[in-house]
Design a protein around this motif. Structure first.
Motif, PDB file in Angstrom:
ATOM      1  N   GLY A 298       0.734  -1.232  -0.071  1.00 51.86           N
ATOM      2  CA  GLY A 298      -0.014  -0.001   0.097  1.00 51.86           C
ATOM      3  C   GLY A 298       0.725   1.309  -0.003  1.00 51.86           C
ATOM      4  O   GLY A 298       1.976   1.331   0.433  1.00 51.86           O
ATOM      5  N   TYR A 299       0.182   2.182  -0.449  1.00 50.10           N
ATOM      6  CA  TYR A 299       0.842   3.748  -0.521  1.00 50.10           C
ATOM      7  C   TYR A 299      -0.160   4.596   0.212  1.00 50.10           C
ATOM      8  O   TYR A 299      -1.262   4.729  -0.225  1.00 50.10           O
ATOM      9  N   ILE A 300       0.455   5.478   1.175  1.00 46.65           N
ATOM     10  CA  ILE A 300      -0.356   6.463   1.624  1.00 46.65           C
ATOM     11  C   ILE A 300       0.099   7.987   1.286  1.00 46.65           C
ATOM     12  O   ILE A 300       1.389   8.118   1.641  1.00 46.65           O
ATOM     13  N   ARG A 301      -0.724   8.863   1.144  1.00 45.22           N
ATOM     14  CA  ARG A 301      -0.372  10.288   0.868  1.00 45.22           C
ATOM     15  C   ARG A 301      -1.388  11.183   1.357  1.00 45.22           C
ATOM     16  O   ARG A 301      -2.357  11.379   0.785  1.00 45.22           O
ATOM     17  N   ASN A 302      -1.263  11.822   2.698  1.00 46.20           N
ATOM     18  CA  ASN A 302      -2.317  12.790   3.123  1.00 46.20           C
ATOM     19  C   ASN A 302      -3.549  11.866   3.458  1.00 46.20           C
ATOM     20  O   ASN A 302      -3.509  10.707   4.255  1.00 46.20           O
ATOM     21  N   GLU A 303      -4.509  12.290   2.974  1.00 45.42           N
ATOM     22  CA  GLU A 303      -5.813  11.337   3.122  1.00 45.42           C
ATOM     23  C   GLU A 303      -6.114  10.436   2.045  1.00 45.42           C
ATOM     24  O   GLU A 303      -7.105   9.856   1.988  1.00 45.42           O
ATOM     25  N   LEU A 304      -5.068  10.333   1.145  1.00 49.27           N
ATOM     26  CA  LEU A 304      -5.369   9.257   0.138  1.00 49.27           C
ATOM     27  C   LEU A 304      -4.570   7.783   0.261  1.00 49.27           C
ATOM     28  O   LEU A 304      -3.571   7.738   0.948  1.00 49.27           O
ATOM     29  N   GLN A 305      -5.193   6.587   0.304  1.00 49.09           N
ATOM     30  CA  GLN A 305      -4.614   5.364   0.383  1.00 49.09           C
ATOM     31  C   GLN A 305      -4.747   4.580  -0.714  1.00 49.09           C
ATOM     32  O   GLN A 305      -6.145   4.544  -1.325  1.00 49.09           O
ATOM     33  N   VAL A 306      -4.171   3.775  -1.232  1.00 43.45           N
ATOM     34  CA  VAL A 306      -3.952   2.937  -2.125  1.00 43.45           C
ATOM     35  C   VAL A 306      -3.355   1.582  -1.823  1.00 43.45           C
ATOM     36  O   VAL A 306      -2.612   1.562  -1.399  1.00 43.45           O
ATOM     37  N   GLY A 307      -4.108   0.603  -2.114  1.00 36.60           N
ATOM     38  CA  GLY A 307      -3.570  -0.680  -1.844  1.00 36.60           C
ATOM     39  C   GLY A 307      -3.660  -1.838  -2.771  1.00 36.60           C
ATOM     40  O   GLY A 307      -4.520  -1.768  -3.700  1.00 36.60           O
ATOM     41  N   TYR A 308      -2.894  -2.992  -2.718  1.00 36.14           N
ATOM     42  CA  TYR A 308      -3.094  -3.939  -3.622  1.00 36.14           C
ATOM     43  C   TYR A 308      -2.507  -5.264  -3.040  1.00 36.14           C
ATOM     44  O   TYR A 308      -2.025  -5.186  -1.888  1.00 36.14           O
ATOM     45  N   SER A 309      -3.311  -6.321  -3.116  1.00 41.88           N
ATOM     46  CA  SER A 309      -3.277  -7.711  -2.487  1.00 41.88           C
ATOM     47  C   SER A 309      -3.221  -8.698  -3.634  1.00 41.88           C
ATOM     48  O   SER A 309      -3.953  -8.587  -4.552  1.00 41.88           O
ATOM     49  N   TYR A 310      -2.288  -9.768  -3.203  1.00 43.35           N
ATOM     50  CA  TYR A 310      -2.420 -10.952  -4.365  1.00 43.35           C
ATOM     51  C   TYR A 310      -2.625 -12.113  -3.234  1.00 43.35           C
ATOM     52  O   TYR A 310      -1.768 -12.320  -2.469  1.00 43.35           O
TER      53      TYR A 310
END
Length: 352
Positions: A298-310
């Motif tokens: 995952g990546y977090i920038r301020n109030e944005l979160q992006v995640g990937y799972s396998y």
């Protein structure tokens, strides 16, 4: 007043957990700790003074195809049979929620939200729209709170573009084309959140919820008659927290979700957040004997979160599947009241 509400909530939870349940029908999410709203309506409005949106795309058992066109005994293709691809589960989920306040935003009452999901398994398709509301009960002077929530909406279930293999030619009980039915769908949840549990444990939460409380019965009418389908109740119990390690750049984020229907299933994962920006970890899912091992990034920038799972499939399905992919995006934004206009001052004639 608050004690009576808590007592009623506990009695309701004990009552609903005694309801008989049947087959697992709800979709699952590897990023379950980031979209709790999808299975517990009491979590809406969790983040103070923010409106939050989240979306998940889940592609399960990639490469899983319909094998009924292969003869079971000889292993050869059936005469006239054709390969049907993309019959593995595919799920999309979207959530939005915020808080209900009064007195110019100073008094907090609860939360409100909307959850939508579209789930396709083979030729079966389920679509749900749920309006959710939660009532907040402050505990320890707003240091913690209990939320009681409900969701009210409708769920549509049926068959889409069905291409079933007929064991008996022209079987009248096998639907052809699109067949569906929509019913009222109700859910209930309770949620506890505490800002600090101990010296290095913060953002602790624990919740329990029940989906499909009314157990709707669907009547799928097709050319040969009709077929009933029962949407069974699902019980969810989840907990998690943030643990601050000795190195202040690292935070441990363990989470557990237990689901019960016909079988007990649990999802356990632990991620480490580095410097408030990067996230990585592992998860394990148990359903029956075993199910999958999950890798999360995952990546977090301020109030944005992006995640990937396998998901690395551990069951026998791994022989016909290359695993499960999931993408998560979450964003929160704050609605601030407009700044008051600057004051106007007038001097009397004596100051001239």
């Amino acid at each position: 007043m608050h004690k009576s509400i808590l007592k009623f909530g506990l009695i309701a939870l004990l009552a609903i957990t005694s309801i008989a349940v049947q087959a697992q029908q709800d979709p699952y999410y590897s990023h379950f700790k980031f979209n709790k709203q999808a299975y517990n309506p009491a979590t809406v409005g969790e983040k103070d003074e923010y409106i939050c949106l989240s979306a998940i795309a889940h592609n399960q058992w990639l490469g899983f195809d319909d094998r009924t066109w292969i003869d079971r005994q000889s292993g050869e293709p059936v005469a006239g049979g054709e390969l049907t691809e993309n019959v593995a589960p595919v799920t999309f989920n979207f959530n939005i929620n915020g808080q209900i306040r009064s007195n110019e935003g100073r008094k907090l009452h609860g939360g409100i939200g909307l959850s939508v999901f579209d789930d396709r398994v083979g030729f079966m398709k389920t679509t749900a729209f749920k309006l959710q509301g939660a009532y907040f009960i402050p505990v320890q002077g707003n240091f913690a709170r209990v939320s009681l929530g409900v969701d009210v909406g409708f769920t549509q279930f049926g068959y889409v573009n069905s291409q079933f293999r007929f064991r008996q030619p022209n079987d009248p009980r096998i639907p052809i084309g699109n067949v569906n039915d929509a019913k009222l769908d109700l859910g209930f949840g309770a949620y506890y959140k505490q800002k600090r549990l101990t010296g290095n444990i913060e953002d602790f939460y624990a919740g329990v919820s029940l989906s499909h409380l009314n157990g709707a019965n669907y009547n799928l009418v097709y050319q040969g008659g009709s077929s009933p389908f029962y949407l069974a109740e699902h019980i969810y119990v989840g907990t998690g927290a943030t643990i601050f390690l000795q190195n202040p750049a690292f935070e441990l984020e363990p989470a557990l979700l237990i689901k019960y229907n016909s079988k007990l299933q649990f999802d356990l994962n632990a991620t480490i957040k580095y410097n408030g920006t990067l996230r990585g970890g592992l998860g394990y899912r148990q359903y029956g004997t075993t199910d999958a091992l999950t890798v999360l990034l995952g990546y977090i920038r301020n109030e944005l979160q992006v995640g990937y799972s396998y998901d690395i499939t551990l069951s026998k399905i791994r022989t016909v599947s290359s695993g499960t992919h999931e993408v998560f995006v979450g964003y929160c934004f704050q609605l601030k009241a407009p700044e008051p206009p600057p004051g106007r001052y007038y001097r009397g004639t004596r100051w001239l």
